[in-house]
Motif scaffolding. Structure first.
Motif, PDB file in Angstrom:
ATOM      1  N   VAL A 139     -17.818  -6.575  -9.685  1.00 45.09           N
ATOM      2  CA  VAL A 139     -16.642  -7.290  -9.220  1.00 45.09           C
ATOM      3  C   VAL A 139     -15.496  -6.318  -8.985  1.00 45.09           C
ATOM      4  CG1 VAL A 139     -14.857  -8.942  -9.910  1.00 45.09           C
ATOM      5  CG2 VAL A 139     -17.264  -9.498 -10.241  1.00 45.09           C
ATOM      6  N   GLN A 140     -15.298  -5.372  -9.907  1.00 45.72           N
ATOM      7  CA  GLN A 140     -14.193  -4.428  -9.741  1.00 45.72           C
ATOM      8  C   GLN A 140     -14.397  -3.510  -8.544  1.00 45.72           C
ATOM      9  OE1 GLN A 140     -13.229  -2.392 -13.465  1.00 45.72           O
ATOM     10  NE2 GLN A 140     -11.500  -3.770 -13.612  1.00 45.72           N
ATOM     11  N   ARG A 141     -15.619  -3.024  -8.337  1.00 44.73           N
ATOM     12  CA  ARG A 141     -15.863  -2.173  -7.179  1.00 44.73           C
ATOM     13  C   ARG A 141     -15.538  -2.916  -5.889  1.00 44.73           C
ATOM     14  NH1 ARG A 141     -20.767  -0.134  -9.955  1.00 44.73           N
ATOM     15  NH2 ARG A 141     -20.380   2.033 -10.552  1.00 44.73           N
ATOM     16  N   LEU A 142     -15.982  -4.155  -5.808  1.00 40.42           N
ATOM     17  CA  LEU A 142     -15.745  -4.944  -4.612  1.00 40.42           C
ATOM     18  C   LEU A 142     -14.262  -5.197  -4.417  1.00 40.42           C
ATOM     19  CD1 LEU A 142     -16.786  -6.534  -2.229  1.00 40.42           C
ATOM     20  CD2 LEU A 142     -17.263  -8.452  -3.767  1.00 40.42           C
ATOM     21  N   LEU A 143     -13.565  -5.558  -5.491  1.00 40.53           N
ATOM     22  CA  LEU A 143     -12.137  -5.823  -5.375  1.00 40.53           C
ATOM     23  C   LEU A 143     -11.371  -4.556  -5.004  1.00 40.53           C
ATOM     24  CD1 LEU A 143     -10.137  -8.127  -5.593  1.00 40.53           C
ATOM     25  CD2 LEU A 143      -9.780  -7.545  -7.983  1.00 40.53           C
ATOM     26  N   ARG A 144     -11.841  -3.400  -5.449  1.00 39.23           N
ATOM     27  CA  ARG A 144     -11.170  -2.150  -5.094  1.00 39.23           C
ATOM     28  C   ARG A 144     -11.356  -1.808  -3.622  1.00 39.23           C
ATOM     29  NH1 ARG A 144     -12.104   1.310 -10.734  1.00 39.23           N
ATOM     30  NH2 ARG A 144     -10.769  -0.088 -11.951  1.00 39.23           N
ATOM     31  N   LEU A 145     -12.534  -2.080  -3.085  1.00 33.73           N
ATOM     32  CA  LEU A 145     -12.725  -1.908  -1.641  1.00 33.73           C
ATOM     33  C   LEU A 145     -11.748  -2.786  -0.867  1.00 33.73           C
ATOM     34  CD1 LEU A 145     -16.629  -1.916  -1.261  1.00 33.73           C
ATOM     35  CD2 LEU A 145     -15.113   0.045  -0.977  1.00 33.73           C
ATOM     36  N   LEU A 146     -11.678  -4.056  -1.253  1.00 30.16           N
ATOM     37  CA  LEU A 146     -10.785  -4.995  -0.581  1.00 30.16           C
ATOM     38  C   LEU A 146      -9.321  -4.582  -0.744  1.00 30.16           C
ATOM     39  CD1 LEU A 146     -12.576  -8.248  -1.773  1.00 30.16           C
ATOM     40  CD2 LEU A 146     -12.466  -7.467   0.599  1.00 30.16           C
ATOM     41  N   SER A 147      -8.969  -4.104  -1.927  1.00 29.21           N
ATOM     42  CA  SER A 147      -7.570  -3.757  -2.202  1.00 29.21           C
ATOM     43  C   SER A 147      -7.122  -2.526  -1.436  1.00 29.21           C
ATOM     44  CB  SER A 147      -7.364  -3.557  -3.703  1.00 29.21           C
ATOM     45  OG  SER A 147      -7.586  -4.757  -4.414  1.00 29.21           O
ATOM     46  N   LEU A 148      -7.964  -1.492  -1.372  1.00 30.32           N
ATOM     47  CA  LEU A 148      -7.573  -0.303  -0.623  1.00 30.32           C
ATOM     48  C   LEU A 148      -7.417  -0.642   0.856  1.00 30.32           C
ATOM     49  CD1 LEU A 148      -6.901   2.666  -0.544  1.00 30.32           C
ATOM     50  CD2 LEU A 148      -9.337   3.194  -0.384  1.00 30.32           C
ATOM     51  N   GLY A 149      -8.319  -1.475   1.365  1.00 34.55           N
ATOM     52  CA  GLY A 149      -8.156  -1.906   2.746  1.00 34.55           C
ATOM     53  C   GLY A 149      -6.873  -2.684   2.946  1.00 34.55           C
ATOM     54  N   ALA A 150      -6.567  -3.577   2.010  1.00 33.63           N
ATOM     55  CA  ALA A 150      -5.354  -4.390   2.125  1.00 33.63           C
ATOM     56  C   ALA A 150      -4.087  -3.557   2.038  1.00 33.63           C
ATOM     57  CB  ALA A 150      -5.351  -5.458   1.027  1.00 33.63           C
ATOM     58  N   LEU A 151      -4.110  -2.483   1.256  1.00 35.74           N
ATOM     59  CA  LEU A 151      -2.905  -1.659   1.082  1.00 35.74           C
ATOM     60  C   LEU A 151      -2.424  -1.055   2.400  1.00 35.74           C
ATOM     61  CD1 LEU A 151      -3.710   0.095  -2.314  1.00 35.74           C
ATOM     62  CD2 LEU A 151      -1.771  -1.412  -1.852  1.00 35.74           C
ATOM     63  N   GLU A 152      -3.325  -0.851   3.339  1.00 39.62           N
ATOM     64  CA  GLU A 152      -2.906  -0.318   4.641  1.00 39.62           C
ATOM     65  C   GLU A 152      -1.885  -1.232   5.313  1.00 39.62           C
ATOM     66  OE1 GLU A 152      -4.792   1.071   8.953  1.00 39.62           O
ATOM     67  OE2 GLU A 152      -6.135   0.576   7.283  1.00 39.62           O
ATOM     68  N   LEU A 153      -2.053  -2.548   5.127  1.00 39.24           N
ATOM     69  CA  LEU A 153      -1.104  -3.505   5.698  1.00 39.24           C
ATOM     70  C   LEU A 153       0.037  -3.819   4.747  1.00 39.24           C
ATOM     71  CD1 LEU A 153      -3.510  -6.114   7.345  1.00 39.24           C
ATOM     72  CD2 LEU A 153      -2.468  -4.104   8.391  1.00 39.24           C
ATOM     73  N   VAL A 154      -0.278  -3.947   3.465  1.00 34.91           N
ATOM     74  CA  VAL A 154       0.727  -4.361   2.481  1.00 34.91           C
ATOM     75  C   VAL A 154       1.831  -3.318   2.346  1.00 34.91           C
ATOM     76  CG1 VAL A 154       1.124  -4.860   0.040  1.00 34.91           C
ATOM     77  CG2 VAL A 154      -0.859  -5.840   1.204  1.00 34.91           C
ATOM     78  N   LEU A 155       1.460  -2.033   2.223  1.00 35.63           N
ATOM     79  CA  LEU A 155       2.462  -0.992   1.972  1.00 35.63           C
ATOM     80  C   LEU A 155       3.260  -0.613   3.205  1.00 35.63           C
ATOM     81  CD1 LEU A 155       0.627   1.402  -0.528  1.00 35.63           C
ATOM     82  CD2 LEU A 155       2.256  -0.440  -1.001  1.00 35.63           C
ATOM     83  N   THR A 156       2.808  -1.026   4.360  1.00 37.14           N
ATOM     84  CA  THR A 156       3.589  -0.776   5.576  1.00 37.14           C
ATOM     85  C   THR A 156       4.430  -1.975   5.964  1.00 37.14           C
ATOM     86  OG1 THR A 156       1.674  -1.447   6.908  1.00 37.14           O
ATOM     87  CG2 THR A 156       1.969   0.913   6.509  1.00 37.14           C
ATOM     88  N   GLY A 157       4.336  -3.052   5.186  1.00 39.11           N
ATOM     89  CA  GLY A 157       5.146  -4.223   5.463  1.00 39.11           C
ATOM     90  C   GLY A 157       4.580  -5.140   6.524  1.00 39.11           C
ATOM     91  N   GLN A 158       3.336  -4.886   6.965  1.00 38.63           N
ATOM     92  CA  GLN A 158       2.728  -5.769   7.959  1.00 38.63           C
ATOM     93  C   GLN A 158       2.290  -7.090   7.340  1.00 38.63           C
ATOM     94  OE1 GLN A 158      -0.015  -3.721  10.810  1.00 38.63           O
ATOM     95  NE2 GLN A 158       0.444  -1.906   9.569  1.00 38.63           N
ATOM     96  N   ARG A 159       2.220  -7.148   6.043  1.00 38.27           N
ATOM     97  CA  ARG A 159       2.008  -8.390   5.315  1.00 38.27           C
ATOM     98  C   ARG A 159       3.150  -8.520   4.313  1.00 38.27           C
ATOM     99  NH1 ARG A 159      -1.156  -8.907   8.797  1.00 38.27           N
ATOM    100  NH2 ARG A 159      -3.302  -9.704   8.717  1.00 38.27           N
ATOM    101  N   GLU A 160       3.911  -9.574   4.445  1.00 38.62           N
ATOM    102  CA  GLU A 160       5.091  -9.744   3.614  1.00 38.62           C
ATOM    103  C   GLU A 160       4.701 -10.030   2.169  1.00 38.62           C
ATOM    104  OE1 GLU A 160       8.336  -9.390   4.291  1.00 38.62           O
ATOM    105  OE2 GLU A 160       7.767  -8.677   6.297  1.00 38.62           O
ATOM    106  N   PRO A 161       5.344  -9.344   1.209  1.00 37.53           N
ATOM    107  CA  PRO A 161       5.070  -9.651  -0.204  1.00 37.53           C
ATOM    108  C   PRO A 161       5.626 -11.025  -0.571  1.00 37.53           C
ATOM    109  CG  PRO A 161       6.887  -8.093  -0.009  1.00 37.53           C
ATOM    110  CD  PRO A 161       6.325  -8.266   1.372  1.00 37.53           C
TER     111      PRO A 161
END
Length: 744
Positions: free
Chosen positions: A589-611
């Motif tokens: 579960v953690q490996r899978l969530l880490r794959l998803l999270s690193l991918g998501a950070l590309e959008l989250v940390l650039t502000g393309q997805r609002e917190p």
């Protein structure tokens, strides 16, 4: 806790208005690090911004510090505990109450050697305009963050990644090749030797205990390490350990006194373990303190909540908690997106969630407190993992060393040629000597314990210190890990090998040092891993339910970035999620969530997805003592609450339960449940047909889905029945794979 942002132009090129605008945007993105004021400094070839959190010397210490003629400009994030001693030695009587200004005054005098003499937490940016030199520095263990990127004729510097990725600054490009080889990200036994590399391409972290010097004409980068662990050889096996315990007690007390340096009463995050209990007991001798913890099914299942309440009662202090039960149970994709925005790491897990909730509660309910002490760093240097890492049946120092040797062998095999790796699997595993494998891959021979400590320093940088800093900074607080005091750590590392087993097996040195300060039951309380026993199922449930409920949004979020779209396969991710929630295991579960999270950070940390800043706003808080509610009653309520039943977990009748049936005339069976021979429950199909039908089908282990199929009933009806049976302790979850914290 403050925020640093800067842009430097190389080669003496003039800064343009857009460069100054970029710095302002970088500063705004990390405003929570310094909500007490923002200062901007614009110079011909660079621009700086400083967000200040005034923990000490609020009336002085405004930054940046500037020398006459701008010959030296300095920004310091952190606290310098020994600033008075340094001033008395180098500049005479103390006339300035600011602790951080001593760095500005002494850096031109001592150069990089200054940083080894500092006691405290710090991330430093120093500009020498005459020498055209930029100096970046970070404290011994990396408790305060500092990132930089050299590209396109500029040097960008920031305290947080989201600031570096502000519009006009640095592009956010996940470094998948590095992440998939990293021990923490992939949960493997291989550790990178590159202490500056991050999960983002072109972005470097100033390594702990190091300075990074950048030539502002050429962009040339030079790194120098001002501290590294030193170990003592030998020792006599029959040497009396008592003097070591006494010296340790003195240094720990000194470390706690240092960490309490703040104008307002500090807060102690009390987990219930011996580490935070020791910090609280020592801090209470010197300051008026406040105690906070997290209430959740996990903290109740591990016994941590009750132990924290016991410690608070012993110290005679009010005890506060934030209730994470509903937040954990109902964890949503919006929540996870906010967690990623605030923590900036794909390694985020329920531990980060709890810290964020506690920090928010402290900020909103313990104002004006700003300094928050924790027990981080104790496990790494006091033998906190010896019992967990030792082989079953050998929970002692020798077993711990055997485990380290086995882990080293696996690490060497990962670096060995494929044929060597394959022949070391299965029946032939362990036949090749570790010493021979080390020669094969040209790995230098090292003491196993020294190698272990080096890895724990890596863990601290990427996980523990990162968690402490981001979760507190998100709500305008400053984390203070008292055990990460370099004088205390240096002493622990100096204990000779002959005494390590007697002092570091299961934190013996700490337990002996605080005996008399805390009750014996707390001093002797075993370390409880975050994922253990019932806590494993509750922590795993939160993540599995997040994956199940948010599957489509998580996959969309993770695969919409420009870079990650070419790395992750959406359809394969969906299949992996379905498999993970059917058969959840922590590592999977953690490996899978880490794959998803690193991918998501590309959008989250650039502000393309609002917190979503509302995360944790509804989490209730409680207080015990002085008219507050009874923590034992609260723990009992949470422990008795219906369990969250994740999809895919297999259940079976509890080992103490025996099943009997009574055949009725109408061919319906009454079901009797006996616990250790005594009748405990009777289930009448005329009253509760669903449970009477489900229980006999659990003689063989089954998931909720399998039970629904066997019984021909809706999945949600079966899930509710399983929740009731768990509540009444009729069922047990099957043992999961051995799980611990970050790879050792």
């Amino acid at each position: 806790m403050c925020g640093i942002a800067a842009v430097f132009l190389l080669g003496g090129r003039p800064a343009r208005p857009e460069d100054h605008g970029t710095v302002a945007r970088m500063s705004e993105r990390q405003h929570s690090r310094g909500p007490d004021g923002t200062a901007l400094l614009r110079r011909p070839t660079y621009s700086l911004a400083f967000n200040r959190l005034a923990v000490f010397a609020a009336e002085s210490g405004a930054q940046p510090f500037v020398s006459e003629g701008f010959s030296q400009v300095t920004m310091v994030n952190g606290e310098i505990y020994n600033f008075r001693e340094l001033r008395e030695r180098w500049t005479g009587p103390v006339t300035d109450s600011s602790d951080c200004s001593v760095v500005h005054d002494l850096l031109p005098v001592l150069g990089p050697e200054l940083f080894g003499a500092l006691r405290g937490m710090f991330a430093v940016v120093g500009v020498d305009e005459r020498a055209r030199k930029l100096t970046l520095a970070r404290d011994h263990f990396g408790t305060k963050p500092l990132f930089y990127a050299v590209r396109d004729g500029r040097v960008h510097v920031a305290s947080e990644l989201k600031a570096l990725f502000a519009p006009g600054a640095v592009p956010c490009v996940p470094d998948w090749a590095f992440a998939l080889q990293d021990a923490h990200f992939s949960l493997v036994s291989h550790y990178s030797d590159d202490r500056a590399r991050t999960y983002f391409d072109g972005v470097c972290e100033v390594p702990p205990a190091s300075t990074v010097t950048i030539d502002l004409d050429t962009g040339r980068v030079t790194t120098w390490r001002f501290w590294q662990p030193e170990f003592q050889d030998g020792g006599e096996p029959d040497e009396d350990p008592a003097p070591y315990v006494e010296r340790y007690r003195h240094l720990l007390d000194q470390a706690v006194v240092r960490a309490c340096m703040a104008e307002q009463p500090p807060v102690v995050q009390l987990s219930g373990g011996i580490d935070s209990v020791a910090v609280a007991a020592l801090a209470a001798r010197h300051r008026d303190i406040r105690l906070w913890t997290v209430l959740s099914p996990t903290s109740v299942a591990t016994g941590d909540f009750r132990a924290a309440a016991r410690a608070a009662d012993h110290l005679g202090l009010p005890f506060h908690w934030v209730d994470a039960t509903e937040t954990e149970r109902d964890l949503s994709v919006d929540d996870w997106q906010q967690i990623l925005w605030q923590t900036e790491t794909p390694l985020a897990d329920p531990g980060f969630l709890y810290r964020l909730l506690m920090s928010r509660a402290i900020a909103e309910n313990s104002h004006p407190a700003k300094a928050v002490l924790s027990g981080q760093g104790s496990d790494e240097f006091n033998g906190g993992y010896t019992t967990a890492l030792a082989p079953p049946g050998r929970p002692n120092w020798r077993g711990f060393l055997e485990s380290l040797d086995d882990r080293r062998r696996r690490t060497l095999l990962n670096a060995a040629p494929g044929a060597v790796t394959e022949i070391s699997r299965g029946a032939t595993e362990g036949c090749l000597r570790t010493s021979w494998l080390a020669e094969l891959v040209e790995s230098p021979a090292t003491d196993l314990y020294q190698e272990y400590i080096d890895r724990k320093l890596y863990d601290l940088r990427l996980y523990n210190c990162w968690c402490d800093d981001r979760t507190s900074a998100a709500h305008g607080l400053e984390s203070r890990p008292a055990f990460l005091d370099v004088d205390l750590v240096d002493f622990s590392l100096s204990v000779p090998p002959a005494l390590r087993g007697r002092l570091f097996d299961d934190k013996a040195i700490l337990r002996r040092a605080v005996r008399g300060l805390v009750p014996d039951d707390l001093a002797d309380r075993p370390k409880v891993p975050f994922y253990a026993g019932a806590a494993r199922s509750t922590g795993l449930a939160a993540l599995a339910n997040l994956l199940e409920r948010g599957q489509d949004r998580l996959v969309e979020l993770a695969t919409s970035g420009t870079v990650t779209a070419g790395v992750l396969d959406p359809d394969a991710l969906r299949r992996a999620i379905r498999k993970a929630v059917r058969h959840p295991q922590r590592d999977g579960v953690q490996r899978l969530l880490r794959l998803l999270s690193l991918g998501a950070l590309e959008l989250v940390l650039t502000g393309q997805r609002e917190p979503h800043p509302g995360f944790g706003a509804s989490a209730p808080v409680g207080t015990a003592g002085r008219g507050g509610v009874d923590p034992e009653a609260v723990a009992g309520r949470v422990g008795a609450a219906r369990a969250t039943v994740p999809v895919g977990v297999r259940f079976a009748l509890d080992a103490d339960i025996r099943l009997m049936r009574e055949h009725g005339a109408d061919r319906s069976d009454k079901v009797y449940l006996l616990r250790r021979g005594r009748l405990e429950y009777s289930l009448d199909p005329a009253v509760d047909a669903s449970l009477a039908d489900l229980v006999p089908r659990l003689v063989e282990p089954a998931t909720v889905e399998q039970l629904a199929l066997r019984a021909g009933r809706p999945v949600e009806e079966v899930r509710a029945g399983v929740a009731d049976l768990l509540h009444h302790r009729v069922l047990r979850t099957l043992p999961a794979e051995t799980a611990g914290g970050p790879a050792a």
